[in-house]
Design a protein around this motif. Structure first.
Motif, PDB file in Angstrom:
ATOM      1  N   ALA A  93     -74.429 109.177  11.516  1.00 25.98           N
ATOM      2  CA  ALA A  93     -75.417 108.499  12.356  1.00 25.98           C
ATOM      3  C   ALA A  93     -74.974 108.407  13.813  1.00 25.98           C
ATOM      4  N   ASP A  94     -73.659 108.332  14.051  1.00 30.14           N
ATOM      5  CA  ASP A  94     -73.156 108.208  15.419  1.00 30.14           C
ATOM      6  C   ASP A  94     -73.509 109.422  16.272  1.00 30.14           C
ATOM      7  N   TYR A  95     -73.806 110.556  15.644  1.00 22.42           N
ATOM      8  CA  TYR A  95     -74.033 111.800  16.385  1.00 22.42           C
ATOM      9  C   TYR A  95     -75.428 112.375  16.132  1.00 22.42           C
ATOM     10  N   ASN A  96     -76.310 111.560  15.594  1.00 21.97           N
ATOM     11  CA  ASN A  96     -77.635 112.038  15.218  1.00 21.97           C
ATOM     12  C   ASN A  96     -78.419 112.607  16.394  1.00 21.97           C
ATOM     13  N   GLN A  97     -78.300 111.976  17.582  1.00 25.05           N
ATOM     14  CA  GLN A  97     -79.055 112.402  18.750  1.00 25.05           C
ATOM     15  C   GLN A  97     -78.201 113.172  19.762  1.00 25.05           C
ATOM     16  N   SER A  98     -76.938 113.409  19.448  1.00 30.21           N
ATOM     17  CA  SER A  98     -76.032 114.079  20.379  1.00 30.21           C
ATOM     18  C   SER A  98     -76.262 115.597  20.368  1.00 30.21           C
ATOM     19  N   SER A  99     -76.054 116.229  21.516  1.00 26.37           N
ATOM     20  CA  SER A  99     -76.014 117.695  21.517  1.00 26.37           C
ATOM     21  C   SER A  99     -74.745 118.120  20.763  1.00 26.37           C
ATOM     22  N   PHE A 100     -74.824 119.227  20.067  1.00 32.19           N
ATOM     23  CA  PHE A 100     -73.692 119.571  19.203  1.00 32.19           C
ATOM     24  C   PHE A 100     -73.501 121.081  19.097  1.00 32.19           C
ATOM     25  N   LYS A 101     -72.352 121.450  18.524  1.00 34.06           N
ATOM     26  CA  LYS A 101     -71.988 122.840  18.299  1.00 34.06           C
ATOM     27  C   LYS A 101     -71.122 122.908  17.047  1.00 34.06           C
ATOM     28  N   PHE A 102     -71.293 123.983  16.279  1.00 34.02           N
ATOM     29  CA  PHE A 102     -70.438 124.234  15.119  1.00 34.02           C
ATOM     30  C   PHE A 102     -69.537 125.433  15.416  1.00 34.02           C
ATOM     31  N   THR A 103     -68.254 125.290  15.115  1.00 36.93           N
ATOM     32  CA  THR A 103     -67.313 126.404  15.177  1.00 36.93           C
ATOM     33  C   THR A 103     -66.874 126.721  13.753  1.00 36.93           C
ATOM     34  N   VAL A 104     -67.040 127.957  13.330  1.00 41.91           N
ATOM     35  CA  VAL A 104     -66.660 128.373  11.976  1.00 41.91           C
ATOM     36  C   VAL A 104     -65.552 129.407  12.093  1.00 41.91           C
ATOM     37  N   GLY A 105     -64.435 129.149  11.443  1.00 45.24           N
ATOM     38  CA  GLY A 105     -63.305 130.058  11.518  1.00 45.24           C
ATOM     39  C   GLY A 105     -62.678 130.290  10.163  1.00 45.24           C
ATOM     40  N   GLY A 106     -62.072 131.449  10.008  1.00 41.87           N
ATOM     41  CA  GLY A 106     -61.393 131.760   8.757  1.00 41.87           C
ATOM     42  C   GLY A 106     -59.969 132.190   9.007  1.00 41.87           C
ATOM     43  N   PHE A 107     -59.027 131.602   8.286  1.00 42.38           N
ATOM     44  CA  PHE A 107     -57.633 132.047   8.347  1.00 42.38           C
ATOM     45  C   PHE A 107     -57.397 133.003   7.195  1.00 42.38           C
ATOM     46  N   GLY A 108     -56.979 134.229   7.513  1.00 41.65           N
ATOM     47  CA  GLY A 108     -56.765 135.245   6.492  1.00 41.65           C
ATOM     48  C   GLY A 108     -57.965 136.147   6.286  1.00 41.65           C
ATOM     49  N   ILE A 132     -78.730 121.903  20.192  1.00 45.09           N
ATOM     50  CA  ILE A 132     -77.557 122.766  20.030  1.00 45.09           C
ATOM     51  C   ILE A 132     -77.126 123.260  21.405  1.00 45.09           C
ATOM     52  N   GLU A 133     -75.894 122.979  21.789  1.00 43.62           N
ATOM     53  CA  GLU A 133     -75.344 123.411  23.081  1.00 43.62           C
ATOM     54  C   GLU A 133     -74.068 124.195  22.832  1.00 43.62           C
ATOM     55  N   MET A 134     -74.030 125.446  23.231  1.00 43.99           N
ATOM     56  CA  MET A 134     -72.867 126.275  22.959  1.00 43.99           C
ATOM     57  C   MET A 134     -71.755 126.089  23.988  1.00 43.99           C
ATOM     58  N   ARG A 135     -72.073 125.595  25.184  1.00 48.66           N
ATOM     59  CA  ARG A 135     -71.053 125.497  26.232  1.00 48.66           C
ATOM     60  C   ARG A 135     -70.464 124.099  26.376  1.00 48.66           C
ATOM     61  N   ASN A 136     -71.279 123.104  26.603  1.00 52.26           N
ATOM     62  CA  ASN A 136     -70.755 121.754  26.827  1.00 52.26           C
ATOM     63  C   ASN A 136     -71.469 120.738  25.950  1.00 52.26           C
ATOM     64  N   PRO A 137     -71.279 120.831  24.640  1.00 50.24           N
ATOM     65  CA  PRO A 137     -71.953 119.874  23.745  1.00 50.24           C
ATOM     66  C   PRO A 137     -71.298 118.499  23.804  1.00 50.24           C
ATOM     67  N   ASP A 138     -72.053 117.493  23.400  1.00 44.56           N
ATOM     68  CA  ASP A 138     -71.486 116.148  23.305  1.00 44.56           C
ATOM     69  C   ASP A 138     -70.427 116.078  22.214  1.00 44.56           C
ATOM     70  N   VAL A 139     -70.618 116.851  21.173  1.00 44.95           N
ATOM     71  CA  VAL A 139     -69.696 116.826  20.045  1.00 44.95           C
ATOM     72  C   VAL A 139     -69.610 118.223  19.432  1.00 44.95           C
ATOM     73  N   GLU A 140     -68.403 118.582  18.970  1.00 48.34           N
ATOM     74  CA  GLU A 140     -68.199 119.896  18.352  1.00 48.34           C
ATOM     75  C   GLU A 140     -67.568 119.713  16.979  1.00 48.34           C
TER      76      GLU A 140
END
Length: 435
Positions: A93-108, A132-140
């Motif tokens: 709930a703390d980030y419901n209205q925040s601009s955001f970005k997902f980073t998906v990574g795999g080791f191996g 969704i903000e790819m450069r300067n999101p409120d939360v990642e």
């Protein structure tokens, strides 16, 4: 305490925990983790830290810590991960209205764009309504899949061993490795320490503003740069002033260490560089240095030397007057030296550090050892020190180790693995003959 995921760089695995612990000491951050969960084959470790602010402090100057992530959940499958994340909906709930970005990574395993998008869409249950903000999101947020070190990059059917998810708090300072890369440095020699390990050692030494750091085997000054980068006042000395001045036939530069200080704008942080034999140093007795960081010469590329003559006599040639000038005062004068055995170098280094380090100061140095003969009991000892870390960089038949102080333990009954290292190296590590 809240849990966080530390994502390490997958380099110099034996140094990662040592740097983490040193940064915790340096920043005054209390951390807790289960050592049994640390795996050199994986870059992930869960730790406990009191707050986001302290977690960010912990990694802000880290070299081997890529980032720290607030722990939201983990599992061996996405169903397990989602089940744990759904246990704390109040967190979303703390980030419901925040601009955001997902980073998906795999080791191996490298994930395709299609796979990454599929993973991101699977978190739609979080219900975020922000942009969704790819450069300067409120939360990642980070989704981290661990396939293991032995996984095949191209194996599309590979299944992750573990999946981690959380909110990214802060990233480390791995960009400094590129900044201080030897290839970009104006002046260097064949014994210059690579940037990554120089920076790690500066962290292990707790280099910081107000600290005075000394390198008694300064060479081309790698540690002066990295310790001063973190705000410490640094200084160094060497028996061979040609390395300091840049006149010893090294690959680049004619201004020596000073060229690098100008390049990195660190001249105001380096107190001075001096020329003398550490065995006959001019320092006034008493604690003065907050850290001693050094790579003693061990003879593979440059043999260790100290002042003297093989026959033990005084070098009268040094005082001969030629054209009204005493020989030893000439600019091109190089005093007579004799070989300096590795075990003696380390003994003298510990004795020097014991007299010149402040209480709580750190001695961080490299020790070469024959890999097949190394025993932890070989670690040099001194009654005033305790061991903080012992990390290995392997080179096949031999290794070199960084030690941060030592504690007094019984002396080994066998010859330590760094004894006569130069001779052993050039004999391809043939077994030593018993006496």
């Amino acid at each position: 305490m809240p849990k966080y995921i530390v994502q390490f760089a997958h380099f110099h695995e034996d140094f990662r925990l040592a740097e983490l612990e040193s940064l915790a000491t340096l920043e005054g951050v209390e951390i807790s983790y289960d050592p049994s969960t640390y795996d050199t084959m994986s870059p992930f470790l869960v730790i406990e830290v009191a707050s986001d602010e302290l977690a960010a402090k912990l990694v802000r100057r880290a070299i081997l810590l890529r980032r720290i992530v607030e722990y939201w959940g983990s599992g061996t499958t996405y169903d397990e991960l989602f089940a744990e994340v759904k246990q704390t909906p109040e967190r979303w709930a703390d980030y419901n209205q925040s601009s955001f970005k997902f980073t998906v990574g795999g080791f191996g395993k490298s994930l395709t764009t299609k796979e990454q998008i599929s993973v991101i869409e699977s978190f739609s249950f979080l219900g975020f309504e922000g942009k969704i903000e790819m450069r300067n999101p409120d939360v990642e947020f980070a989704v981290l899949e661990d396939y293991g070190e032995s996984a095949t990059q191209t194996n599309a059917a590979a299944v992750p061993k573990k999946i981690w998810f959380g909110r990214i708090i802060a990233s480390g300072s791995r960009d400094l490795v590129s900044k201080y890369d030897l290839k970009k440095r104006k002046y260097l020699g064949n014994t210059s320490m690579d940037a990554e390990l120089s920076l790690v050692m500066a962290n292990q030494a707790l280099a910081r503003p107000g600290a005075l750091v000394y390198d008694p085997f300064v060479g081309t000054g790698s540690f002066l740069l990295t310790c001063s980068h973190f705000g410490a006042l640094s200084m160094g000395s060497d028996i061979d002033g040609r390395q300091i001045r840049g006149t010893a036939g090294f690959r680049r530069g004619v201004d020596g260490i000073s060229a690098n200080l100008k390049q990195y704008n660190l001249a105001d942080k380096v107190v001075d560089t001096l020329v003398f034999d550490i065995c006959r140093n001019p320092w006034r007795k008493g604690a003065k240095f907050d850290a001693i960081v050094t790579d003693p010469p061990y003879g593979v590329r440059a043999g260790a030397k100290r002042l003297g003559r093989k026959d033990g006599t005084v070098a009268e040639n040094s005082f001969r007057i030629i054209d009204g000038v005493e020989n030893y005062k000439r600019e091109n004068y190089y005093p007579p030296t004799v070989p300096y055995e590795m075990a003696e170098v380390i003994t003298d280094l510990l004795n020097f550090a014991a007299e010149n380090l402040v209480v709580g100061g750190r001695l961080v140095y490299w020790l070469p050892t024959v890999a097949d003969e190394y025993d932890p009991k070989d670690i040099p000892q001194h009654e005033v020190f305790r061991l903080v870390a012992n990390s290995e960089q392997p080179f096949g038949g031999w290794s070199r180790r960084t030690h941060e102080s030592t504690e007094s333990t019984p002396a080994p009954e066998h010859a330590p693995a760094h004894m006569r290292f130069r001779d052993r190296y050039f004999s391809k590590f043939e077994p030593m003959a018993s006496k």
